[in-house]
Enzyme design. Structure first.
Site, PDB file in Angstrom:
ATOM      1  N   LYS A 202       0.864  -1.189   0.000  1.00 20.63           N
ATOM      2  CA  LYS A 202       0.000   0.000   0.000  1.00 20.63           C
ATOM      3  C   LYS A 202       0.899   1.236   0.000  1.00 20.63           C
ATOM      4  O   LYS A 202       1.455   1.626   1.021  1.00 20.63           O
ATOM      5  CB  LYS A 202      -0.912   0.069   1.228  1.00 20.63           C
ATOM      6  CG  LYS A 202      -1.974   1.142   1.024  1.00 20.63           C
ATOM      7  CD  LYS A 202      -2.436   1.820   2.307  1.00 20.63           C
ATOM      8  CE  LYS A 202      -1.664   3.050   2.668  1.00 20.63           C
ATOM      9  NZ  LYS A 202      -1.768   4.200   1.760  1.00 20.63           N
ATOM     10  N   GLY A 255       6.698   5.230   8.456  1.00 19.05           N
ATOM     11  CA  GLY A 255       5.823   6.393   8.541  1.00 19.05           C
ATOM     12  C   GLY A 255       5.908   7.020   9.912  1.00 19.05           C
ATOM     13  O   GLY A 255       6.927   6.918  10.599  1.00 19.05           O
ATOM     14  N   SER A 256       4.822   7.630  10.330  1.00 25.02           N
ATOM     15  CA  SER A 256       4.845   8.396  11.578  1.00 25.02           C
ATOM     16  C   SER A 256       4.761   7.480  12.803  1.00 25.02           C
ATOM     17  O   SER A 256       4.197   6.381  12.736  1.00 25.02           O
ATOM     18  CB  SER A 256       3.677   9.381  11.604  1.00 25.02           C
ATOM     19  OG  SER A 256       2.453   8.692  11.528  1.00 25.02           O
ATOM     20  N   THR A 257       5.282   7.958  13.902  1.00 25.52           N
ATOM     21  CA  THR A 257       5.224   7.195  15.156  1.00 25.52           C
ATOM     22  C   THR A 257       3.774   7.014  15.596  1.00 25.52           C
ATOM     23  O   THR A 257       3.398   5.946  16.091  1.00 25.52           O
ATOM     24  CB  THR A 257       6.088   7.887  16.229  1.00 25.52           C
ATOM     25  OG1 THR A 257       7.465   7.773  15.825  1.00 25.52           O
ATOM     26  CG2 THR A 257       5.929   7.239  17.600  1.00 25.52           C
ATOM     27  N   GLY A 260       2.430   4.225  13.661  1.00 20.96           N
ATOM     28  CA  GLY A 260       3.113   3.020  14.148  1.00 20.96           C
ATOM     29  C   GLY A 260       2.415   2.440  15.366  1.00 20.96           C
ATOM     30  O   GLY A 260       2.217   1.222  15.484  1.00 20.96           O
ATOM     31  N   GLU A 277       9.450   1.457  11.010  1.00 21.99           N
ATOM     32  CA  GLU A 277      10.484   2.491  10.823  1.00 21.99           C
ATOM     33  C   GLU A 277       9.775   3.824  11.000  1.00 21.99           C
ATOM     34  O   GLU A 277       9.029   4.247  10.120  1.00 21.99           O
ATOM     35  CB  GLU A 277      11.059   2.405   9.409  1.00 21.99           C
ATOM     36  CG  GLU A 277      11.826   1.147   9.130  1.00 21.99           C
ATOM     37  CD  GLU A 277      13.286   1.287   9.529  1.00 21.99           C
ATOM     38  OE1 GLU A 277      13.766   2.425   9.701  1.00 21.99           O
ATOM     39  OE2 GLU A 277      13.934   0.254   9.669  1.00 21.99           O
ATOM     40  N   CYS A 311      13.425  10.794   7.402  1.00 20.01           N
ATOM     41  CA  CYS A 311      13.286  10.343   8.791  1.00 20.01           C
ATOM     42  C   CYS A 311      14.543  10.635   9.612  1.00 20.01           C
ATOM     43  O   CYS A 311      14.452  10.943  10.784  1.00 20.01           O
ATOM     44  CB  CYS A 311      12.913   8.866   8.844  1.00 20.01           C
ATOM     45  SG  CYS A 311      14.028   7.811   7.916  1.00 20.01           S
ATOM     46  N   GLU A 408       8.948  15.762  15.568  1.00 24.22           N
ATOM     47  CA  GLU A 408       9.494  15.655  14.213  1.00 24.22           C
ATOM     48  C   GLU A 408       8.809  16.702  13.337  1.00 24.22           C
ATOM     49  O   GLU A 408       7.606  16.633  13.100  1.00 24.22           O
ATOM     50  CB  GLU A 408       9.230  14.255  13.662  1.00 24.22           C
ATOM     51  CG  GLU A 408       9.848  14.038  12.306  1.00 24.22           C
ATOM     52  CD  GLU A 408       9.691  12.603  11.803  1.00 24.22           C
ATOM     53  OE1 GLU A 408       8.552  12.100  11.775  1.00 24.22           O
ATOM     54  OE2 GLU A 408      10.712  11.992  11.439  1.00 24.22           O
TER      55      GLU A 408
HETATM   56  P1  NAI Z   1       1.540   8.568   8.015  1.00 23.69           P
HETATM   57  O1  NAI Z   1       2.280   7.812   9.038  1.00 23.69           O
HETATM   58  O2  NAI Z   1       0.071   8.812   8.193  1.00 23.69           O
HETATM   59  O3  NAI Z   1       1.716   7.885   6.562  1.00 23.69           O
HETATM   60  C1  NAI Z   1       2.566   6.806   6.265  1.00 23.69           C
HETATM   61  C2  NAI Z   1       1.794   5.660   5.639  1.00 23.69           C
HETATM   62  O4  NAI Z   1       0.913   5.098   6.620  1.00 23.69           O
HETATM   63  C3  NAI Z   1       0.897   6.041   4.451  1.00 23.69           C
HETATM   64  O5  NAI Z   1       0.930   5.008   3.487  1.00 23.69           O
HETATM   65  C4  NAI Z   1      -0.478   6.107   5.091  1.00 23.69           C
HETATM   66  O6  NAI Z   1      -1.539   5.888   4.178  1.00 23.69           O
HETATM   67  C5  NAI Z   1      -0.385   4.958   6.086  1.00 23.69           C
HETATM   68  N1  NAI Z   1      -1.366   5.010   7.169  1.00 23.69           N
HETATM   69  C6  NAI Z   1      -1.948   6.101   7.731  1.00 23.69           C
HETATM   70  N2  NAI Z   1      -2.802   5.734   8.700  1.00 23.69           N
HETATM   71  C7  NAI Z   1      -2.758   4.386   8.780  1.00 23.69           C
HETATM   72  C8  NAI Z   1      -3.408   3.418   9.588  1.00 23.69           C
HETATM   73  N3  NAI Z   1      -4.284   3.778  10.529  1.00 23.69           N
HETATM   74  N4  NAI Z   1      -3.108   2.119   9.408  1.00 23.69           N
HETATM   75  C9  NAI Z   1      -2.216   1.740   8.490  1.00 23.69           C
HETATM   76  N5  NAI Z   1      -1.582   2.608   7.665  1.00 23.69           N
HETATM   77  C10 NAI Z   1      -1.852   3.918   7.814  1.00 23.69           C
HETATM   78  O7  NAI Z   1       2.259   9.965   7.853  1.00 23.69           O
HETATM   79  P2  NAI Z   1       1.617  11.379   7.376  1.00 23.69           P
HETATM   80  O8  NAI Z   1       0.376  11.662   8.148  1.00 23.69           O
HETATM   81  O9  NAI Z   1       1.509  11.352   5.918  1.00 23.69           O
HETATM   82  O10 NAI Z   1       2.750  12.406   7.841  1.00 23.69           O
HETATM   83  C11 NAI Z   1       2.700  13.012   9.125  1.00 23.69           C
HETATM   84  C12 NAI Z   1       4.053  13.036   9.777  1.00 23.69           C
HETATM   85  O11 NAI Z   1       4.539  11.721   9.914  1.00 23.69           O
HETATM   86  C13 NAI Z   1       5.143  13.757   9.014  1.00 23.69           C
HETATM   87  O12 NAI Z   1       5.123  15.121   9.243  1.00 23.69           O
HETATM   88  C14 NAI Z   1       6.369  13.121   9.610  1.00 23.69           C
HETATM   89  O13 NAI Z   1       6.695  13.730  10.820  1.00 23.69           O
HETATM   90  C15 NAI Z   1       5.938  11.700   9.860  1.00 23.69           C
HETATM   91  N6  NAI Z   1       6.386  10.807   8.789  1.00 23.69           N
HETATM   92  C16 NAI Z   1       7.570  10.177   8.981  1.00 23.69           C
HETATM   93  C17 NAI Z   1       8.085   9.387   7.990  1.00 23.69           C
HETATM   94  C18 NAI Z   1       9.383   8.698   8.170  1.00 23.69           C
HETATM   95  O14 NAI Z   1       9.991   8.263   7.203  1.00 23.69           O
HETATM   96  N7  NAI Z   1       9.848   8.555   9.383  1.00 23.69           N
HETATM   97  C19 NAI Z   1       7.410   9.226   6.699  1.00 23.69           C
HETATM   98  C20 NAI Z   1       6.135   9.897   6.622  1.00 23.69           C
HETATM   99  C21 NAI Z   1       5.670  10.679   7.635  1.00 23.69           C
END
Ligand code: NAI
Ligand code: MG
Length: 504
Positions: A202, A255-257, A260, A277, A311, A408
């Protein structure tokens, strides 16, 4: 520094043809299929706001179809019976297909994500190919052990033979973020396929285009139907359905903590294995003998690259008091030299943030910190036609309790603070819920290694920052995650151990 965007068109026929094709679909069981809802959602160029494509809006039913296809493929003779050597060749062919289409993949990544073409074309797309090449080598080297046992109660004249085998864990849900889309997908697909798992990918809803194009290349490379499935859509539907699905054995998430933690809860039902991660708030420590000629461009790259949407971005600089003025001005000069604009413009160093919401979020952290008395040395401006750009920003006079210092930000914003003794720098570095990465800058390698040993982080760089390669394990301590990707540890995520103990 400039920040302007006219519309840029892709130059490769591959990218143009791909965008011109009708609505993008899910890949399920080797076929492209529409969302069961019949609905789609849009993806945009974050620099210009231009509509790029319509994508299938995934539903819970689509996830179920994809997971069942992955389960069937996992049990199938075509995949189960494929020898390790043939799996290795398949991974190698995927790498070659990515290389052969690197120009178009880079243009698609830049259009969808915003990052400069030089980063897509010469760093991230090649890095995605390298993931498959690296794990291709492992496919034939996944070994068990024979174990001399000390069990002493076998009947007279009989012997014990004990050994382990390594088995693929099963169906993997790979959930990826929008900051480095194709390489993040490759970091999960390559080790999963090397071990013989099957996958439902996904991609992030903001940046699914290169995953879909990769899906086409996977079919051409000969990946059997159902071995890799791709369901596009949103996290709270598609992502959530994957993480709670009873036939998903493992989730590999970046993705985000916050998400996670949601995944940890959702995975409870069938106790899925997880690799997470997550976020970071990575410190950068500059000792008094650091070579600033090396450090300033290295630290600037470590925070501003990909507009800070990394990240491991080194967002908190702690410089020895004797250097703090030079470091602040030096980083400001590095920031001011960066050219903002549309990623397809070859002269551009920094593209936009992924969307308006993220740019607003970054601006919010800075505005709040300014209200608490920090000094913005340079940057601090949200700009561009869509308000998606943020100028690279250097901030001093910070307080450790500011949200800017604790959360972050995921934008091109760096803070600089002074320390007198290394112990003080370590205390600040470790005063975080995160523990993803850090860097130390000094000519004294003994001092660097002593600091590296004390910093709570999954990666410590010395005199460099954000150096990656598929052989270097990458993961988070503390709330930055569970498990490691890359290297030999990256394979472990996709393997179970079976012990066989036989009386002969
Ligand atoms: P996010 O964590 O929501 O998105 C990452 C992935 O998780 C996307 O594919 C999203 O569709 C999926 N996702 C979202 N909710 C989910 C759920 N309930 N169950 C399973 N999968 C789900 O990140 P977002 O909201 O786009 O960004 C917000 C903040 O997160 C950023 O400002 C940053 O601080 C952090 N982030 C950190 C990343 C990293 O590489 N460490 C990457 C992306 C975001
Ligand atoms: Mg997009």
């Amino acid at each position: 520094m400039t920040a302007f965007v006219s519309q840029f068109e892709p130059t490769t026929a591959g990218a143009r043809d791909f965008l011109a094709r009708p609505a993008k679909q899910h890949l399920i069981d080797g076929a492209w299929v529409a969302a069961s809802s019949g609905r789609s959602f849009a993806t945009h160029d974050p620099a210009s706001g231009r509509h790029l494509a319509e994508l299938a809006l995934g539903t819970v039913a689509d996830v179920d179809d994809a997971v069942r296809a992955a389960r069937r493929a996992f049990e199938s003779a075509a995949w189960r019976g494929m020898t390790p050597a043939l799996r290795a060749r398949l991974l190698w062919r995927i790498a070659e297909a990515i290389d052969a289409h690197a120009d178009e993949l880079a243009e698609l990544e830049t259009l969808d994500q915003g990052k400069p073409l030089k980063v897509s074309r010469f760093a991230e797309i090649p890095a995605a190919a390298e993931q498959f090449r690296f794990y291709a080598g492992f496919a034939t080297k996944i070994l068990g052990t024979t174990i001399p046992t000390s069990i002493a109660h076998q009947p007279a004249g009989r012997q014990i033979l004990a050994y382990t085998t390594r088995e693929p864990i099963g169906v993997v849900a790979a959930i990826t973020p929008w900051n480095s889309p194709l390489v993040m997908a490759a970091m999960k697909l390559a080790p999963a396929l090397a071990t013989g798992c099957t996958v439902v990918l996904k991609p992030a809803e903001e940046t699914s285009l290169t995953a879909i194009r990769l899906g086409e290349l996977l079919i051409e490379a000969g990946v059997p139907p159902g071995v890799v499935n791709i369901v596009t859509g949103f996290g709270d539907t598609v992502g959530a359905a994957l993480t709670r699905h009873e036939h998903v054995d493992k989730v590999a998430f970046t993705g985000s903590t916050d998400v996670g933690k949601l995944i940890v809860a959702a995975a409870q039902g069938n106790l899925k294995k997880l690799t997470l991660e997550l976020g970071g708030k990575s410190p950068v420590i500059i000792l008094p003998d650091a070579d600033l000629g090396l450090a300033l461009p290295g630290i600037a790259r470590g925070i501003f690259n990909n507009s800070g949407q990394v990240c491991v971005a080194g967002s908190r600089v702690y410089a020895h008091r004797s250097l703090v003025g030079a470091v602040t001005l030096g980083l400001a000069a590095e920031a001011d030299a960066l050219n903002l604009g549309h990623g397809l413009d070859p002269t551009v160093d920094l593209g936009p943030l992924i969307n308006r919401k993220q740019a607003d979020r970054v601006a919010g952290y800075v505005t709040e910190a300014v209200a608490h008395g920090v000094e913005v040395v340079t940057g601090g401006r949200q700009t561009g036609a869509e308000g998606t750009f943020y100028t690279p920003t250097v901030i001093t006079r910070v307080r450790e309790d500011l949200r800017l210092m604790r959360e972050e930000v995921f934008g091109p914003v760096v803070t600089v603070a002074a320390f007198d003794e290394p112990d003080e720098a370590i205390a600040h570095a470790n005063d975080s819920v995160y523990g993803l990465a850090a860097s130390v800058w000094t000519g004294d390698h003994g001092a660097a290694q002593r600091l590296a040993a004390r910093i709570q982080a999954g990666t410590v760089w010395i005199n460099c920052h954000a150096y990656f390669s598929p052989e270097l394990p990458k993961g988070g301590h503390k709330q930055s995650g569970w498990g490691y990707e890359n290297g030999a540890p990256g394979l472990e995520n996709y393997l179970e151990t079976k012990t066989v103990c036989a009386l002969l």
